[in-house]
Design an enzyme around this catalytic site. Structure first.
Site, PDB file in Angstrom:
ATOM      1  N   THR A 196     -37.178  31.856  19.295  1.00 20.20           N
ATOM      2  CA  THR A 196     -37.706  31.671  17.930  1.00 20.20           C
ATOM      3  C   THR A 196     -37.326  32.834  17.014  1.00 20.20           C
ATOM      4  OG1 THR A 196     -39.846  32.727  18.424  1.00 20.20           O
ATOM      5  CG2 THR A 196     -39.689  30.321  18.758  1.00 20.20           C
ATOM      6  N   VAL A 246     -39.496  32.700  11.863  1.00 19.25           N
ATOM      7  CA  VAL A 246     -40.486  31.644  11.586  1.00 19.25           C
ATOM      8  C   VAL A 246     -40.659  30.835  12.871  1.00 19.25           C
ATOM      9  CG1 VAL A 246     -41.253  29.943   9.902  1.00 19.25           C
ATOM     10  CG2 VAL A 246     -39.526  31.637   9.257  1.00 19.25           C
ATOM     11  N   HIS A 247     -41.477  31.382  13.738  1.00 19.20           N
ATOM     12  CA  HIS A 247     -41.595  30.898  15.117  1.00 19.20           C
ATOM     13  C   HIS A 247     -41.988  29.423  15.197  1.00 19.20           C
ATOM     14  CE1 HIS A 247     -41.288  35.137  16.081  1.00 19.20           C
ATOM     15  NE2 HIS A 247     -42.278  35.380  15.248  1.00 19.20           N
ATOM     16  N   ASP A 248     -42.989  29.009  14.436  1.00 19.57           N
ATOM     17  CA  ASP A 248     -43.457  27.624  14.550  1.00 19.57           C
ATOM     18  C   ASP A 248     -42.451  26.634  13.961  1.00 19.57           C
ATOM     19  OD1 ASP A 248     -47.000  28.424  14.050  1.00 19.57           O
ATOM     20  OD2 ASP A 248     -45.724  28.470  15.828  1.00 19.57           O
TER      21      ASP A 248
END
Ligand code: RIB
Ligand code: CA
Length: 322
Positions: A196, A246-248
């Site tokens: 991510t 922006v991991h999600d």
């Protein structure tokens, strides 16, 4: 409706990057989002619920039901991520006209169970938060496992960590829940921090977002500005990452655009006791334990096509009208 849409339930702790990921998920013609559930994580469950209800409002998706979930981890107190996401969970952003939409009566685990059992096909779970709700689902409703297509989870790591050198927030916040879910036998796709962190916004990307004049894009722009400041203060982001991770959004993109990822099966478990290592996902990537293909319990997503995902994200962002 596209016949081949992926049926999905999103479990989240909105949260700045959760919110940014919704811009893609809720505009995608690849997903049939049949429900959203909230949990304590980045902020209290009341705040993550308020933020998520308003996300559905601002993105024009108030037809999607939302169920509120657990207010604290299975066995330990909540240690939230207000130091990153701010007091409200969304930095300095304020909703001009807060939504009238309310959660459904059922708590999240019961709601997910109901949606799974009434569905005529398997349902994917997009897990963008600590796994407390999902663990409760599996503890309270063992018979639902066969209706879960896969769990796609943001968290875990091999060679990095956040906020500790070896653990990631969504696992560290509730390691007992993470361990239970990863050992449950339900197909588990890990979108780890190692990957991510390769889905990042550059300063130019953030300026490009700011030029898109619709309420969703303007919200994303404001969130990025706050996020950029806090991640640099708290986890040395500027020195470690290529941009604003922006991991999600990366995790959501696996369900909208799986062709943009590669993955490999590993055996994994979770440390729940270590003074230095609690929340660590212990991933046997050299197969030292000589686990069979069947025994390897996670698909570790080990690469992402950043350029393609950014194209999809900007296309989605531009699709929102005033
Ligand atoms: O480590 C990042 C993850 O923890 C993201 O899901 C973020 O929203 C927080 O929940
Ligand atoms: Ca999250």
């Amino acid at each position: 409706m596209r016949e081949d849409k992926v049926k999905v339930i999103i479990d989240c702790d909105t949260g700045i990057d959760d919110m940014i990921s919704f811009a893609l998920s809720l505009a995608s013609d690849k997903l049939d989002v049949i429900g959203v559930t909230t949990v304590a994580g980045n902020q209290s469950v009341d705040k993550t619920t308020f933020n998520t209800l308003n996300a559905l409002e601002i993105m024009g998706r108030t037809e999607i039901p939302l169920a509120q979930g657990e207010s604290h981890p299975l066995e330990r107190p909540l240690e939230d991520a207000g130091y990153i996401h701010g007091e409200t969970g969304l930095g300095t952003y304020c909703f001009e006209q807060p939504t009238e939409k309310k959660p459904v009566e059922e708590k999240a685990s019961d709601f997910i169970y109901k949606k799974l059992m009434e569905s005529d096909e398997k349902v994917a779970i997009m897990a963008l938060a600590p796994l407390t709700n999902i663990a409760k689902l599996l503890m309270e409703h063992e018979d639902c496992k066969g209706k879960i297509d896969k769990i796609v989870f943001m968290g875990g790591s091999i060679r990095t960590g956040n906020p500790t050198p070896v653990s990631t927030f969504n696992v560290l916040a509730d390691p007992e829940a993470a361990r239970l879910v990863m050992q449950s036998g339900v197909p588990f796709y890990m979108c780890p921090l190692d990957t991510t962190k390769e889905l990042y916004f550059t300063d130019e990307d953030i300026e490009e977002i700011g030029k898109i004049k619709n309420p969703v894009a303007q919200m994303n722009y404001q969130l990025c500005s706050f996020y950029n400041a806090t991640v640099n203060e708290s986890n040395n982001a500027k020195a470690r990452f290529k941009g604003l991770c922006v991991h999600d959004l990366c995790t959501a993109a696996y369900l909208t655009n799986p062709e943009c990822f590669t993955g490999v099966k590993y055996y994994a478990d979770v440390e729940t006791q270590g003074e230095l290592t609690t929340g660590m996902t212990v991933i046997d990537y050299e197969n030292i334990m000589q686990k069979t293909e069947e025994e390897r319990n996670i698909v570790y997503l080990d690469s992402v096509n950043r350029e393609r995902i950014m194209e999809e994200y900007f296309r989605a962002l531009r699709s929102y009208t005033k």
